[in-house]
Design a protein around this motif. Structure first.
Motif, PDB file in Angstrom:
ATOM      1  N   VAL A 139       0.755  -0.999  -0.284  1.00 15.17           N
ATOM      2  CA  VAL A 139      -0.129  -0.049   0.100  1.00 15.17           C
ATOM      3  C   VAL A 139       0.666   1.449   0.449  1.00 15.17           C
ATOM      4  CG1 VAL A 139      -2.108  -0.801   0.987  1.00 15.17           C
ATOM      5  CG2 VAL A 139      -0.158  -0.643   2.804  1.00 15.17           C
ATOM      6  N   ARG A 140       0.127   2.648  -0.683  1.00 16.55           N
ATOM      7  CA  ARG A 140       0.516   3.667  -0.417  1.00 16.55           C
ATOM      8  C   ARG A 140      -0.149   4.863   0.341  1.00 16.55           C
ATOM      9  NH1 ARG A 140       0.257   6.822  -5.244  1.00 16.55           N
ATOM     10  NH2 ARG A 140      -0.690   5.589  -6.020  1.00 16.55           N
ATOM     11  N   ALA A 141       1.132   5.724   0.821  1.00 15.74           N
ATOM     12  CA  ALA A 141       0.047   6.943   1.636  1.00 15.74           C
ATOM     13  C   ALA A 141      -0.267   8.181   0.020  1.00 15.74           C
ATOM     14  CB  ALA A 141       0.940   7.369   2.474  1.00 15.74           C
ATOM     15  N   ARG A 142      -1.586   8.375   0.487  1.00 11.70           N
ATOM     16  CA  ARG A 142      -2.111   9.625  -0.164  1.00 11.70           C
ATOM     17  C   ARG A 142      -2.039  10.272   0.630  1.00 11.70           C
ATOM     18  NH1 ARG A 142      -4.951   9.036  -5.479  1.00 11.70           N
ATOM     19  NH2 ARG A 142      -3.632  10.902  -5.651  1.00 11.70           N
ATOM     20  N   PHE A 143      -2.271  11.247   0.761  1.00 16.12           N
ATOM     21  CA  PHE A 143      -2.713  13.130   1.430  1.00 16.12           C
ATOM     22  C   PHE A 143      -3.730  13.700   0.425  1.00 16.12           C
ATOM     23  CE2 PHE A 143       2.110  11.263   2.311  1.00 16.12           C
ATOM     24  CZ  PHE A 143       1.852  11.742   3.424  1.00 16.12           C
ATOM     25  N   LEU A 144      -4.840  14.126   2.206  1.00 15.94           N
ATOM     26  CA  LEU A 144      -5.590  15.344   1.090  1.00 15.94           C
ATOM     27  C   LEU A 144      -5.171  16.326   0.343  1.00 15.94           C
ATOM     28  CD1 LEU A 144      -8.079  15.459   3.827  1.00 15.94           C
ATOM     29  CD2 LEU A 144      -8.383  14.381   2.176  1.00 15.94           C
ATOM     30  N   ARG A 145      -5.726  16.883  -0.294  1.00 18.69           N
ATOM     31  CA  ARG A 145      -4.869  17.539  -1.337  1.00 18.69           C
ATOM     32  C   ARG A 145      -5.193  19.233   0.238  1.00 18.69           C
ATOM     33  NH1 ARG A 145      -6.720  21.732  -4.880  1.00 18.69           N
ATOM     34  NH2 ARG A 145      -8.558  20.863  -4.572  1.00 18.69           N
ATOM     35  N   ASN A 146      -6.393  19.594   0.402  1.00 19.47           N
ATOM     36  CA  ASN A 146      -6.568  20.257   1.154  1.00 19.47           C
ATOM     37  C   ASN A 146      -6.128  20.110   2.960  1.00 19.47           C
ATOM     38  OD1 ASN A 146      -7.183  22.338  -1.011  1.00 19.47           O
ATOM     39  ND2 ASN A 146      -8.932  22.121  -0.985  1.00 19.47           N
ATOM     40  N   SER A 147      -5.604  20.261   3.746  1.00 14.94           N
ATOM     41  CA  SER A 147      -5.411  19.296   4.802  1.00 14.94           C
ATOM     42  C   SER A 147      -6.541  19.803   6.065  1.00 14.94           C
ATOM     43  CB  SER A 147      -4.200  20.109   5.729  1.00 14.94           C
ATOM     44  OG  SER A 147      -3.660  19.286   6.644  1.00 14.94           O
ATOM     45  N   LYS A 148      -6.676  19.521   6.475  1.00 17.04           N
ATOM     46  CA  LYS A 148      -8.242  19.324   8.001  1.00 17.04           C
ATOM     47  C   LYS A 148      -6.996  19.751   9.199  1.00 17.04           C
ATOM     48  CE  LYS A 148     -11.226  18.822   4.909  1.00 17.04           C
ATOM     49  NZ  LYS A 148     -10.754  19.501   3.391  1.00 17.04           N
ATOM     50  N   PHE A 149      -5.814  19.532   9.180  1.00 15.98           N
ATOM     51  CA  PHE A 149      -5.154  19.027  10.215  1.00 15.98           C
ATOM     52  C   PHE A 149      -5.382  17.887  10.919  1.00 15.98           C
ATOM     53  CE2 PHE A 149      -3.764  22.936   8.912  1.00 15.98           C
ATOM     54  CZ  PHE A 149      -2.897  22.601   8.459  1.00 15.98           C
ATOM     55  N   LYS A 150      -5.969  16.185  10.486  1.00 17.16           N
ATOM     56  CA  LYS A 150      -6.784  15.538  11.307  1.00 17.16           C
ATOM     57  C   LYS A 150      -5.674  14.299  10.362  1.00 17.16           C
ATOM     58  CE  LYS A 150     -11.432  17.381  12.105  1.00 17.16           C
ATOM     59  NZ  LYS A 150     -12.589  17.247  11.500  1.00 17.16           N
ATOM     60  N   PRO A 151      -5.865  13.094  11.256  1.00 16.64           N
ATOM     61  CA  PRO A 151      -5.223  12.387  11.480  1.00 16.64           C
ATOM     62  C   PRO A 151      -6.189  11.626  10.293  1.00 16.64           C
ATOM     63  CG  PRO A 151      -6.107  12.308  13.873  1.00 16.64           C
ATOM     64  CD  PRO A 151      -6.883  12.989  13.120  1.00 16.64           C
ATOM     65  N   THR A 152      -7.755  11.451   9.085  1.00 15.91           N
ATOM     66  CA  THR A 152      -7.876  11.143   8.229  1.00 15.91           C
ATOM     67  C   THR A 152      -7.109  12.014   6.982  1.00 15.91           C
ATOM     68  OG1 THR A 152      -9.257  12.660   8.672  1.00 15.91           O
ATOM     69  CG2 THR A 152      -9.926  10.642   9.512  1.00 15.91           C
ATOM     70  N   ASP A 153      -6.379  13.290   7.378  1.00 16.92           N
ATOM     71  CA  ASP A 153      -5.915  14.476   6.011  1.00 16.92           C
ATOM     72  C   ASP A 153      -4.581  13.146   5.197  1.00 16.92           C
ATOM     73  OD1 ASP A 153      -7.240  16.133   7.058  1.00 16.92           O
ATOM     74  OD2 ASP A 153      -4.539  17.007   7.806  1.00 16.92           O
ATOM     75  N   VAL A 154      -4.757  11.220   6.259  1.00 16.58           N
ATOM     76  CA  VAL A 154      -2.989  10.983   5.410  1.00 16.58           C
ATOM     77  C   VAL A 154      -4.554   9.510   5.299  1.00 16.58           C
ATOM     78  CG1 VAL A 154      -2.389   9.565   7.688  1.00 16.58           C
ATOM     79  CG2 VAL A 154      -1.422   9.770   5.289  1.00 16.58           C
ATOM     80  N   TYR A 155      -4.309   8.758   3.772  1.00 18.04           N
ATOM     81  CA  TYR A 155      -5.040   7.360   3.636  1.00 18.04           C
ATOM     82  C   TYR A 155      -4.358   6.616   2.877  1.00 18.04           C
ATOM     83  CZ  TYR A 155      -6.573   9.988  -0.330  1.00 18.04           C
ATOM     84  OH  TYR A 155      -6.143  10.287  -1.561  1.00 18.04           O
ATOM     85  N   PHE A 156      -4.621   4.951   2.973  1.00 19.27           N
ATOM     86  CA  PHE A 156      -3.748   4.406   1.714  1.00 19.27           C
ATOM     87  C   PHE A 156      -4.139   4.136   0.663  1.00 19.27           C
ATOM     88  CE2 PHE A 156      -1.422   4.899   5.508  1.00 19.27           C
ATOM     89  CZ  PHE A 156       0.345   4.970   5.317  1.00 19.27           C
ATOM     90  N   VAL A 157      -3.589   3.947  -0.580  1.00 17.46           N
ATOM     91  CA  VAL A 157      -4.295   3.108  -1.510  1.00 17.46           C
ATOM     92  C   VAL A 157      -3.633   2.272  -1.957  1.00 17.46           C
ATOM     93  CG1 VAL A 157      -5.455   4.993  -1.862  1.00 17.46           C
ATOM     94  CG2 VAL A 157      -3.075   4.655  -2.914  1.00 17.46           C
ATOM     95  N   PRO A 158      -4.385   0.817  -2.321  1.00 24.67           N
ATOM     96  CA  PRO A 158      -3.478  -0.384  -2.902  1.00 24.67           C
ATOM     97  C   PRO A 158      -1.813   0.598  -4.102  1.00 24.67           C
ATOM     98  CG  PRO A 158      -5.339  -0.774  -3.364  1.00 24.67           C
ATOM     99  CD  PRO A 158      -5.176   0.642  -2.898  1.00 24.67           C
ATOM    100  N   GLU A 159      -0.909  -0.278  -3.739  1.00 23.43           N
ATOM    101  CA  GLU A 159       0.422  -0.426  -4.518  1.00 23.43           C
ATOM    102  C   GLU A 159       0.548  -0.930  -5.943  1.00 23.43           C
ATOM    103  OE1 GLU A 159       2.047   2.618  -4.709  1.00 23.43           O
ATOM    104  OE2 GLU A 159       4.302   1.920  -5.300  1.00 23.43           O
TER     105      GLU A 159
END
Ligand code: ZN
Length: 159
Positions: A139-159
């Protein structure tokens, strides 16, 4: 004394969603001001599309979920950037969730393991159906383009 006293009636109604049991809609709103304190660099990192962990210079342990002090020796840790790529250590499919996530059910939570990192990182996995997720899956980390400054700003997708 006024035995005929009564409260004034109002025109606004109550939204009724169910009658047995009675379920009504009530508006609730609060501004909650809180500090991330020593965890602030983690959230600032997310806004810069970096996943930060903690490293203990004394015992060389690296923590994926940041902590200001080492769990082993108690010494202060340093910030380190974690790899963007990892593997699914374990996963679960959530068919229910908190209010913020209820509309997204079912969704997949994963614990991510990274090379050279001693603890796991809890996050969301998107882009894979529950039956497609497997232990060890890259898996690979992706980030929200517009940060909310929350743990959910990062999520993962299949690599
Ligand atoms: Zn240590």
């Amino acid at each position: 004394m006024n035995k005929n006293a009564k409260l004034p009636e109002t025109e606004e109604g109550t939204a009724l969603f169910n009658v047995d049991p009675i379920i009504v809609k009530s508006h609730y709103e609060i501004d909650y001001l809180h500090s991330y304190a020593q965890d602030s660099p983690f959230f600032a990192g997310l806004a810069q599309k970096k996943l930060l962990g903690s490293h203990c210079p004394a015992c060389e342990r690296t923590y994926a979920t940041p902590r200001s002090h080492c769990m082993d020796c108690g010494g202060a840790t340093d910030w380190v950037e974690l790899p963007r790529n990892g593997r699914v250590h374990t996963f679960t499919t959530c068919h229910f969730g908190g209010e913020a996530f209820l509309k997204e059910t079912p969704f997949t939570l994963i614990l991510v393991e990274f090379d050279g990192v001693d603890t796991l990182f809890l996050s969301r996995l998107i882009g894979a159906e529950p039956h497609e997720v497997a232990i060890g899956m890259p898996v690979r980390a992706r980030f929200l383009r517009n940060s909310k400054f929350k743990p959910t700003d990062v999520y993962f997708v299949p690599e």
